[in-house]
Design an enzyme around this catalytic site. Structure first.
Site, PDB file in Angstrom:
ATOM      1  N   LYS A 253      62.498 -52.505  13.759  1.00 48.75           N
ATOM      2  CA  LYS A 253      63.223 -51.369  13.164  1.00 48.75           C
ATOM      3  C   LYS A 253      64.658 -51.345  13.687  1.00 48.75           C
ATOM      4  CE  LYS A 253      59.047 -48.756  12.219  1.00 48.75           C
ATOM      5  NZ  LYS A 253      58.052 -47.745  12.564  1.00 48.75           N
TER       6      LYS A 253
ATOM      7  N   GLN B 157      57.366 -43.387  17.132  1.00 49.89           N
ATOM      8  CA  GLN B 157      56.396 -44.420  16.767  1.00 49.89           C
ATOM      9  C   GLN B 157      54.977 -43.947  17.088  1.00 49.89           C
ATOM     10  OE1 GLN B 157      57.188 -47.206  15.088  1.00 49.89           O
ATOM     11  NE2 GLN B 157      55.084 -47.905  15.033  1.00 49.89           N
TER      12      GLN B 157
ATOM     13  N   ASP C 107      60.425 -40.438   8.526  1.00 47.96           N
ATOM     14  CA  ASP C 107      59.080 -40.985   8.340  1.00 47.96           C
ATOM     15  C   ASP C 107      58.330 -40.236   7.238  1.00 47.96           C
ATOM     16  OD1 ASP C 107      58.066 -43.187   9.749  1.00 47.96           O
ATOM     17  OD2 ASP C 107      57.999 -42.057  11.633  1.00 47.96           O
TER      18      ASP C 107
HETATM   19  N1  GUN Z   1      52.816 -46.447  13.109  1.00 49.07           N
HETATM   20  C1  GUN Z   1      52.362 -47.219  12.090  1.00 49.07           C
HETATM   21  N2  GUN Z   1      53.116 -47.032  10.987  1.00 49.07           N
HETATM   22  C2  GUN Z   1      54.070 -46.137  11.323  1.00 49.07           C
HETATM   23  C3  GUN Z   1      55.148 -45.557  10.598  1.00 49.07           C
HETATM   24  O1  GUN Z   1      55.384 -45.814   9.414  1.00 49.07           O
HETATM   25  N3  GUN Z   1      55.927 -44.688  11.318  1.00 49.07           N
HETATM   26  C4  GUN Z   1      55.654 -44.363  12.601  1.00 49.07           C
HETATM   27  N4  GUN Z   1      56.456 -43.473  13.184  1.00 49.07           N
HETATM   28  N5  GUN Z   1      54.666 -44.879  13.293  1.00 49.07           N
HETATM   29  C5  GUN Z   1      53.881 -45.755  12.654  1.00 49.07           C
END
Ligand code: GUN
Length: 298
Positions: A55, A99, A122
């Site tokens: 990311k 996350q 998100d």
């Molecule tokens: N863990 C797995 N997929 C995601 C996501 O799209 N966003 C976040 N914040 N955590 C995740």
């Protein structure tokens, strides 16, 4: 011999999206607006570490400033909530990503609800989930939005199609169903959501024009569960042991790829399918948020 499915190249489609986003970020930079994303990682989950690194790399490529916050596994819920409060008030930060999963002693719902919905890139905050369901403008969760973009950009419009989703998580299955059932461009699908308790699962998946696997079980979708000519999207990212690789494991999806590729019209690989799209959508949401926060200057 059976014809092999078209491989839907998520790596290439996401790269094209990032190139578009880079142009958008450059146009904003001319007006002294730099989109900013705070990335919060609690603990040392190896898969989460990889996702967070990717990311941040995506941010650097398109011109989004990223702010990293690494907290120890033992970090208290209060410390995390205090950090979120600070990020909510930081004008350089347009998007906040915590996350998931979080360590068990931290309440995930409480943390998500503490994020300013206007910075919730998100799309997990209950306000954004509600807006997504009613079809009002909101940040859409990145993986489901990435699946939709992947379908549209490879010429598979879901309108009027029977989309069967296998998996009902809050991150993928449920929001994907909400997105694809909307009366909207890129949606208008007839959606069925299946899960671990579904009876006659194979009969339902065989009725899919578009089959989306998001159940988190390696190779779960077998060839006899797929209608010849279906489009198959594999959201799964599973680590399975493989002593022949340097790392000792390999990544596989939720679809039995080789067998299903002989039957489907089109299929996404793992890796290189949905994964890169998730990051592209996160960058898109962050740039959108930067614009929303600076609308008086645009
Ligand atoms: N863990 C797995 N997929 C995601 C996501 O799209 N966003 C976040 N914040 N955590 C995740």
């Amino acid at each position: 011999m059976a014809k092999k499915a078209q491989v839907i190249d998520g790596t290439a489609i996401a790269a094209a999206m990032r190139a578009e986003l880079k142009d958008e970020a450059a146009a904003l930079a001319k007006r002294k607006i730099v989109p900013g994303l705070a990335v919060v990682l609690v603990g040392e989950n190896p898969a989460s570490q990889v996702y967070v690194r990717m990311k941040k790399k995506g941010c650097a490529e398109v011109g989004v400033q990223s702010f990293s916050h690494q907290l120890p596994t033992t970090c208290s819920e209060k410390r995390l909530l205090d950090l979120i409060a600070k990020l909510n008030g930081d004008p350089r930060v347009h998007g906040i990503l915590v996350q998931l999963p979080l360590p068990k002693h931290i309440g995930e719902a409480k943390v998500i609800s503490a994020i300013d919905p206007a910075k919730d890139v998100d799309g997990f905050h209950p306000v954004n989930v509600g807006r997504m369901l009613t079809g009002d403008p909101s940040f859409l969760p990145c993986t489901p939005a990435g699946c939709q973009a992947l379908l549209m950009r490879s010429g598979f419009n879901p309108a009027g199609q029977h989309v069967v989703i296998v998996g009902r998580s809050n991150i993928v299955g449920k929001p994907l169903a909400a997105i694809l059932m909307q009366k909207a461009p890129g949606a208008d699908a007839t959606v069925t959501v299946c899960h671990s308790r579904t009876h006659n699962l194979a009969a339902i998946t065989r009725s899919a024009d578009i089959l989306i696997a998001a159940i988190g079980v390696p190779g779960f979708v077998k060839a006899d569960m797929v209608r010849p000519g279906a489009v198959v999207i594999d959201v799964g990212v599973n680590r399975v042991d493989d002593p022949s690789t340097e790392k000792g494991y390999k990544l596989v999806g939720d679809v039995d790829y080789d067998a299903v590729a002989k039957k489907a019209a089109a299929i996404t690989p793992v890796p290189g399918g949905v994964g890169p799209m998730t990051i592209a959508m996160l960058l898109k949401n962050t740039i959108e948020s930067a614009k929303n926060h600076n609308c008086a200057r645009l």
